[in-house]
Design an enzyme around this catalytic site. Structure first.
Site, PDB file in Angstrom:
ATOM      1  N   CYS A   1       0.850  -1.197   0.000  1.00  0.00           N
ATOM      2  CA  CYS A   1       0.000   0.000   0.000  1.00  0.00           C
ATOM      3  C   CYS A   1       0.885   1.246   0.000  1.00  0.00           C
ATOM      4  CB  CYS A   1      -0.882   0.062   1.227  1.00  0.00           C
ATOM      5  SG  CYS A   1      -1.697  -1.464   1.588  1.00  0.00           S
TER       6      CYS A   1
ATOM      7  N   ASP B   1       2.632   2.199   2.588  1.00  0.00           N
ATOM      8  CA  ASP B   1       2.858   2.625   3.966  1.00  0.00           C
ATOM      9  C   ASP B   1       2.678   1.454   4.912  1.00  0.00           C
ATOM     10  OD1 ASP B   1       3.226   5.505   3.947  1.00  0.00           O
ATOM     11  OD2 ASP B   1       1.181   5.600   3.171  1.00  0.00           O
TER      12      ASP B   1
ATOM     13  N   CYS C   1       6.512   7.422   3.269  1.00  0.00           N
ATOM     14  CA  CYS C   1       7.057   8.707   2.862  1.00  0.00           C
ATOM     15  C   CYS C   1       7.305   9.583   4.080  1.00  0.00           C
ATOM     16  CB  CYS C   1       6.095   9.384   1.901  1.00  0.00           C
ATOM     17  SG  CYS C   1       4.517   9.764   2.677  1.00  0.00           S
TER      18      CYS C   1
ATOM     19  N   CYS D   1      -1.610   9.613   4.608  1.00  0.00           N
ATOM     20  CA  CYS D   1      -0.367   8.993   5.079  1.00  0.00           C
ATOM     21  C   CYS D   1      -0.301   8.978   6.610  1.00  0.00           C
ATOM     22  CB  CYS D   1       0.855   9.725   4.538  1.00  0.00           C
ATOM     23  SG  CYS D   1       0.912   9.794   2.749  1.00  0.00           S
TER      24      CYS D   1
END
Lengths: 326, 398
Positions: free
Chosen positions: A54, A56, A81, A131
């Site tokens: 995915c 993350d 990220c 995120c």
């Protein structure tokens, strides 16, 4: 589409300084082992959420003091990220010192708010909010593991209105967003409490642990505290506007202007004035005053002098001020 | 220090191209005017066209339509066939590949919406399209095959010559998106056998806002930009970008002269970079070198998410790109990298280093050093690179 969308924005440029710093130097990054837990006399919890596929994934480590159900230390590892790393870092830090039952209320919006440099400026652009969602999910995962229950048990435990499936968070968000102060408005806006009505207040069909009125009262109290803190902070920085001030701050602000610009003029003529009340009469602020000494009998009190007081206050304090002699 | 290694996205203008660009700004006369102010512009454009035709191997019977970009060229070709279809042609089928750029995929999506059929052929583990699959996909209704010559992401070079031959055999027109071709390989459109070939000057050290579309003599063409008929024979209306066209021609000329430099210097630097990075544990690069653009390394470091790698590179003044979902608009990882047959998690960890003729050995040494330290740092944060044994033990205990 409009002018501000024509030049593509860069998401990184919209990161707060705190997000950037935590990406570069995460403070709660790391792992705990069983050995660490034994040394601390605590229970080790290791929870995972997300997947590399995915884009993350996060692993949360807790050392929990079982006698008080308190997280004594917390660390994370993350594949993701900058936003994912920074929000995991903030989330792990926010867990420290909290009880398990409290920590499950930490949401990704709270983590985002914690990462802001300025309370009015989002820490990350909207498309990066996703995120940080895992920060909330992994906490629920860890808490469920600690309690030996499922995620659903925890998420459902937060449901206040079972009929409309509304959680505390749904209600709090609605109160904040729609500035609800009244229980009927809360019911109307969220539909919570509009079916069996047991959850509105004590004395309904079935008894409950928490009622809508409690959530409303708690939230209003929190909002009031936030407002006062924000008013205090902005006054300190000298940036507060009249409409954001508390009543005490307003009186002080008006009095300061009267002292500096108006009172000397009145005193010269043997008079004076005092503030009786300040009322918010949207869009106006009505300031009730009483003339003292010679001013009390002066004909100009309702014409020229009044005009001078009003225009000075409008100019120096807020343009929506009206001055009313009593 | 600043090192730009995103040269498959856009490039820095060559100083000689810049000179042509600036010198010719003053030649503002429109080419199509009847008075004398058009004379110098006509001379400029005629000379530019000569260079362009020679530079890509076009014949006099062919057209090179000046466009704004590869994107416009791609749209023009695909919509040529959409217009044919909308005007009643029986041919409603286009074949393309999963490796295409959005400037092909988006207009094809539009064609689908308008009632056409589109087949996307997949790529193998080396990023190459299966030519047999293309041939099998051809039906009586197929009007166009569109295959990019090389991917900006994986660098995989397709065998356009062979695909063109198959297209010809079946009476289907052949287009190739050539954005990554000029300056990265010798381009001869006649030898490739394509009917259409699009390119952009800014990919080979020319200016932005100008490109070309090669259209073989006699093949279908419907204009995308309607307007005055006396500019480029009505094939694309709008006043011409005179100095941009001249600069593009110079850029093509220089790109061809520089091909040996690409072979011995840029490629050597690329190889050094790749060899050094592959020494990092759990690292994999994609597409065999012989099938790949000579200026590119597409590589993944296990446990290192692509956007976080870009972040650390940026902090060090190094500019690269990624196939990671985090950094894309739609939060999807790169379909092109996924098409390599790799797992999605690898697409999320893939980054691309694209060199240019301006890349120096000093740049590469600096990049190698910084990649090594960044991979180490991000892996120290990464959960997927965490001490697996400890976690496995924990899971067993509970």
């Amino acid at each position: 589409m409009a002018r501000d969308e024509l030049v593509t924005g860069n998401v990184w440029e919209q990161y707060s300084k705190k997000v950037q710093d935590r990406m570069n130097n995460p403070v709660a990054m790391g792992e705990f082992t069983q050995e660490d837990a034994d040394k601390a006399g605590a229970k080790l919890i290791v929870a995972d959420f997300g997947a590399e596929s995915c884009g993350d994934a996060v692993r949360l480590f807790w050392l929990v003091d079982e006698s008080t159900d308190t997280i004594i230390d917390s660390k994370f590892k993350s594949f993701g990220c900058g936003t994912a790393i920074a929000s995991s870092d903030a989330m792990a830090e926010l867990c420290i010192g909290k009880k398990i039952d409290d920590v499950v209320h930490i949401t990704n919006t709270e983590v985002e708010a914690f990462l802001r440099d300025d309370s009015d400026q989002p820490a990350v652009p909207p498309q990066k909010m996703h995120c940080s969602v895992m920060a909330y999910d992994v906490i629920i995962e860890a808490a469920a593991q600690y309690k030996g229950i499922t995620r659903d048990d925890i998420v459902n435990a937060d449901i206040i209105c079972e009929c409309a499936r509304k959680t505390r968070k749904d209600l709090v968000d609605a109160i904040r967003e729609h500035q609800i102060t009244d229980i009927d408005d809360l019911i109307k806006t969220t539909k919570a409490g509009s079916y069996c009505k047991s959850c509105i207040k004590p004395g309904g069909h079935e008894p409950r642990d928490v009622y809508l009125v409690d959530v409303l009262a708690d939230t209003l109290e929190t909002l009031e505290n936030e407002r006062l803190t924000s008013a205090a902070e902005t006054t300190e920085s000298g940036a507060n506007s009249f409409d954001k001030m508390t009543i005490v701050q307003r009186i002080k602000a008006v009095d300061a202007v009267i002292d500096e610009y108006i009172r000397p003029m009145l005193v010269m003529d043997g008079g004076d004035m005092e503030i009786i009340d300040i009322k918010e009469n949207i869009p106006h602020f009505d300031i009730y005053i009483r003339y003292l000494g010679a001013c009390g009998s002066c004909a100009s009190g309702s014409t020229g002098t009044l005009y001078a007081i009003e225009s000075t206050l409008r100019q120096k304090v807020d343009e929506n001020i009206r001055v009313l002699p009593v | 220090m600043e090192v730009y290694l995103d040269n498959n996205s856009t490039t820095q203008m060559d100083p000689r191209v810049e000179e042509v660009y600036i010198d010719n700004i003053k030649k503002f006369g429109n080419v199509n005017v009847i008075y004398n102010k058009g004379i110098e512009t006509r001379a400029l454009l005629n000379s530019a066209y000569d260079t362009l035709y020679e530079g890509i191997g076009a014949q006099d019977a062919d057209d090179i339509v000046i466009t704004s970009s590869t994107t416009e060229g791609n749209n023009t070709v695909i919509k040529t066939f959409l217009h044919e279809f909308l005007e009643g042609s029986e041919k409603n089928h286009i074949i393309s590949t999963v490796a295409e750029h959005s400037s092909i995929k988006a207009p094809l999506k539009y064609c689908k919406k308008m009632g056409m059929d589109v087949t996307y052929v997949g790529t193998d583990i080396n990023g190459l399209v299966n030519i047999k699959e293309i041939e099998e996909a051809i039906t009586d209704k197929t009007c166009l095959i569109s295959v990019l010559i090389a991917s900006n992401e994986t660098g995989a070079i397709q065998d356009i010559k062979e695909i063109s031959a198959i297209a010809k055999k079946h009476g289907v027109f052949m287009h190739s998106d050539g954005a990554q071709a000029i300056s990265r390989m010798k381009v001869d459109v006649t030898d490739l056998g394509v009917d259409y070939f699009s390119f952009s000057a800014h990919k080979f050290h020319g200016p932005k806002g100008v490109g070309g579309l090669f259209v073989k003599g006699g093949v279908p063409y419907n204009t995308l930009i309607h307007g005055a008929k006396n500019v480029m024979g009505g094939k694309r209306a709008g006043s011409l970008y005179n100095n941009g066209v001249a600069a593009m021609a110079t850029a093509v000329e220089i790109a061809n002269i520089n091909l040996p430099f690409l072979d011995h210097t840029t490629q050597t630097l690329r190889n050094k970079l790749e060899d050094e990075l592959l020494k990092i544990a759990d690292t994999k690069s994609y597409v065999p070198r012989v099938k790949r653009l000579k200026n590119l390394v597409a590589i993944s470091f296990r446990g290192v998410e692509g956007e976080s790698m870009l972040w650390d590179m940026n902090e060090n003044g190094i500019y690269i790109s990624t196939g990671s979902s985090c950094s894309s608009e739609d939060l999807e990882s790169s379909a092109v990298v996924e098409a390599l047959g790799e797992k999605v998690e690898i697409a999320n960890a893939t980054v691309m280093f694209a060199l240019s003729k301006f890349t120096t050995e000093e740049d590469i040494n600096y990049v190698i050093e910084k990649v090594k330290s960044s991979v180490e740092r991000i892996r120290s944060i990464s959960m997927t690179y965490a001490k697996q044994e400890a976690f496995t033990q924990f899971v067993e205990d509970h």
